[in-house]
Design a protein around this motif. Structure first.
Motif, PDB file in Angstrom:
ATOM      1  N   ASP A  93      11.976  -0.675  11.612  1.00 31.32           N
ATOM      2  CA  ASP A  93      11.157  -0.060  12.544  1.00 31.32           C
ATOM      3  C   ASP A  93       9.734  -0.480  12.280  1.00 31.32           C
ATOM      4  N   ALA A  94       9.363  -1.860  12.503  1.00 25.97           N
ATOM      5  CA  ALA A  94       8.117  -2.340  12.091  1.00 25.97           C
ATOM      6  C   ALA A  94       7.024  -1.714  13.069  1.00 25.97           C
ATOM      7  N   LYS A  95       5.877  -1.641  12.561  1.00 31.99           N
ATOM      8  CA  LYS A  95       4.765  -1.173  13.405  1.00 31.99           C
ATOM      9  C   LYS A  95       3.683  -2.143  13.526  1.00 31.99           C
ATOM     10  N   LEU A  96       3.087  -2.533  14.586  1.00 33.44           N
ATOM     11  CA  LEU A  96       2.377  -3.514  14.669  1.00 33.44           C
ATOM     12  C   LEU A  96       0.810  -2.930  15.207  1.00 33.44           C
ATOM     13  N   THR A  97       0.013  -3.370  14.542  1.00 38.76           N
ATOM     14  CA  THR A  97      -1.392  -3.140  14.756  1.00 38.76           C
ATOM     15  C   THR A  97      -1.977  -4.010  15.768  1.00 38.76           C
ATOM     16  N   ILE A  98      -2.584  -3.528  16.781  1.00 37.77           N
ATOM     17  CA  ILE A  98      -3.162  -4.470  17.905  1.00 37.77           C
ATOM     18  C   ILE A  98      -4.700  -4.101  18.280  1.00 37.77           C
ATOM     19  N   THR A  99      -5.308  -5.185  18.215  1.00 38.00           N
ATOM     20  CA  THR A  99      -6.704  -4.936  18.297  1.00 38.00           C
ATOM     21  C   THR A  99      -7.172  -5.671  19.537  1.00 38.00           C
ATOM     22  N   GLY A 100      -7.891  -4.780  20.201  1.00 40.49           N
ATOM     23  CA  GLY A 100      -8.434  -5.299  21.558  1.00 40.49           C
ATOM     24  C   GLY A 100      -9.740  -4.735  21.987  1.00 40.49           C
ATOM     25  N   ILE A 150       6.090  -2.672   7.448  1.00 41.07           N
ATOM     26  CA  ILE A 150       7.357  -2.086   7.253  1.00 41.07           C
ATOM     27  C   ILE A 150       7.457  -1.272   6.068  1.00 41.07           C
ATOM     28  N   PRO A 151       8.409  -0.417   6.064  1.00 41.97           N
ATOM     29  CA  PRO A 151       8.481   0.548   4.852  1.00 41.97           C
ATOM     30  C   PRO A 151       9.227   0.027   3.656  1.00 41.97           C
ATOM     31  N   LEU A 152       8.800   0.217   2.468  1.00 41.74           N
ATOM     32  CA  LEU A 152       9.616  -0.283   1.386  1.00 41.74           C
ATOM     33  C   LEU A 152      10.496   0.736   0.751  1.00 41.74           C
ATOM     34  N   ASN A 153      10.223   2.149   1.051  1.00 42.12           N
ATOM     35  CA  ASN A 153      11.214   3.128   0.586  1.00 42.12           C
ATOM     36  C   ASN A 153      12.329   3.469   1.079  1.00 42.12           C
ATOM     37  N   VAL A 154      13.131   2.188   1.715  1.00 44.08           N
ATOM     38  CA  VAL A 154      14.374   2.378   2.278  1.00 44.08           C
ATOM     39  C   VAL A 154      15.424   1.388   1.841  1.00 44.08           C
ATOM     40  N   LYS A 155      16.674   1.554   1.870  1.00 41.27           N
ATOM     41  CA  LYS A 155      17.578   0.561   1.395  1.00 41.27           C
ATOM     42  C   LYS A 155      17.902  -0.160   2.764  1.00 41.27           C
ATOM     43  N   ALA A 215      16.913 -14.099  13.454  1.00 42.53           N
ATOM     44  CA  ALA A 215      17.366 -13.175  12.211  1.00 42.53           C
ATOM     45  C   ALA A 215      16.126 -12.378  11.733  1.00 42.53           C
ATOM     46  N   PHE A 216      14.808 -12.923  11.731  1.00 44.39           N
ATOM     47  CA  PHE A 216      13.688 -12.218  11.308  1.00 44.39           C
ATOM     48  C   PHE A 216      13.302 -11.098  12.161  1.00 44.39           C
ATOM     49  N   ALA A 217      13.419 -11.312  13.467  1.00 43.60           N
ATOM     50  CA  ALA A 217      13.015 -10.286  14.366  1.00 43.60           C
ATOM     51  C   ALA A 217      14.020  -9.004  14.405  1.00 43.60           C
ATOM     52  N   THR A 218      15.430  -9.410  14.117  1.00 44.34           N
ATOM     53  CA  THR A 218      16.547  -8.437  14.035  1.00 44.34           C
ATOM     54  C   THR A 218      16.382  -7.501  12.782  1.00 44.34           C
ATOM     55  N   MET A 219      15.768  -8.175  11.690  1.00 46.74           N
ATOM     56  CA  MET A 219      15.484  -7.285  10.521  1.00 46.74           C
ATOM     57  C   MET A 219      14.288  -6.715  10.613  1.00 46.74           C
ATOM     58  N   THR A 231       0.789  -1.203  -0.066  1.00 45.31           N
ATOM     59  CA  THR A 231       0.121   0.185   0.010  1.00 45.31           C
ATOM     60  C   THR A 231       0.784   1.274   0.062  1.00 45.31           C
ATOM     61  N   GLY A 232       1.038   1.742  -1.005  1.00 46.24           N
ATOM     62  CA  GLY A 232       1.939   2.804  -1.126  1.00 46.24           C
ATOM     63  C   GLY A 232       3.469   2.523  -1.040  1.00 46.24           C
ATOM     64  N   TYR A 233       4.255   3.133   0.089  1.00 44.66           N
ATOM     65  CA  TYR A 233       5.471   2.686   0.284  1.00 44.66           C
ATOM     66  C   TYR A 233       5.457   1.807   1.601  1.00 44.66           C
ATOM     67  N   ILE A 234       4.354   1.295   1.795  1.00 47.30           N
ATOM     68  CA  ILE A 234       4.285   0.259   2.916  1.00 47.30           C
ATOM     69  C   ILE A 234       3.919  -1.150   2.580  1.00 47.30           C
ATOM     70  N   LEU A 235       4.571  -2.045   3.044  1.00 46.13           N
ATOM     71  CA  LEU A 235       4.275  -3.483   2.960  1.00 46.13           C
ATOM     72  C   LEU A 235       3.711  -3.950   4.349  1.00 46.13           C
TER      73      LEU A 235
END
Length: 247
Positions: free
Chosen positions: A122-129, A154-159, A113-117, A58-62
């Motif tokens: 700067d992953a953002k988590l959507t939490i529903t409660g 996560i952003p896609l417009n980054v190196k 390794a996954f969590a490190t990357m 969605t735009g520059y966001i995965l």
């Protein structure tokens, strides 16, 4: 030990079930089938019917649905190459076909390794409660808020780049480094291979001081796998390699 199994059809029903004591969400099952839960009686809420396994740009966001598997993410055309590399190091194919993105982040330790990357991105988590909120991965690990993770962005417009050192190519890292760099110059460096979760070594407006930040972050990172001196030196080297690879 799983004593009760629920498979709700709606998110609302799921959230109500998760309010019950000793009740946990069931994604891929790789965590709940571990020895940690063998001696504990738990109820599980299967998330399969909730359609939370999407991956879309969605735009520059995965946008990564909570129950998207690591293998789905690895194979998706939009997934950054550095994250693909980290996922390959995270687990074998059989585990990747079952393990979910959210479940892996919830249950990870510092050698993920996954969590490190994802921390580097700067992953953002959507939490529903009772309400819906968005938190950073760092804040999630620190606070462990209630509710259900439904999406990760996560952003896609980054190196970006990922590097690690391990005993063998297929082993978990002794030291891992994930880097993301924005066009503004903002640079995030995450380090893995030690501790309860990966750690953020740097989030700066530019890359100056990157190697020093990496070295300082691991100056006390000693355990049965490596000395702090070794990790500190290797972290600085991997940080430099990540920066070079991201250019």
């Amino acid at each position: 030990m799983i004593t009760n199994y629920h498979r709700p059809q709606t998110l609302e029903e799921t959230l109500e079930l998760l309010k019950q004591p000793d009740t946990l969400p069931l994604g891929g099952g790789t965590v709940l089938n571990s020895p940690k839960y063998k001696e504990r009686e738990i109820s599980v809420v299967d998330l399969q019917a909730l359609d939370l396994n999407h991956i879309r740009q969605t735009g520059y966001i995965l946008e990564i649905g909570a129950t998207a598997t690591l293998q789905q993410l690895l194979e998706d055309a939009h997934t950054p190459a550095a994250l693909v590399q980290a996922i390959r190091q995270e687990a074998t194919l059989n585990i990747r076909n079952a393990a979910t993105a959210a479940g892996t982040l919830v249950a990870c330790d510092g050698r993920s390794a996954f969590a490190t990357m994802m921390l580097a991105f700067d992953a953002k988590l959507t939490i529903t409660g009772d309400s819906t909120s968005t938190v950073s991965l760092t804040d999630y690990w620190a606070l462990r808020p209630g509710g259900l993770i439904t999406r990760i962005d996560i952003p896609l417009n980054v190196k970006s780049a990922y590097q690690q050192v391990a005993r063998t190519p297929a082993d978990l890292p002794i030291v891992a480094a994930g880097l993301a760099q924005w066009s503004s110059g903002r640079t995030r460096l995450a380090l893995g291979g030690y501790g309860k979760t990966p750690m953020l070594a740097m989030d700066g407006t530019e890359a100056d001081g990157l190697e020093s930040a990496a070295s300082n972050a691991f100056h006390e990172a000693a355990d049965q796998w490596a000395s702090a001196e070794y990790r500190s030196d290797v972290a600085a080297t991997l940080a430099r390699r990540c920066l070079e690879a991201a250019q």
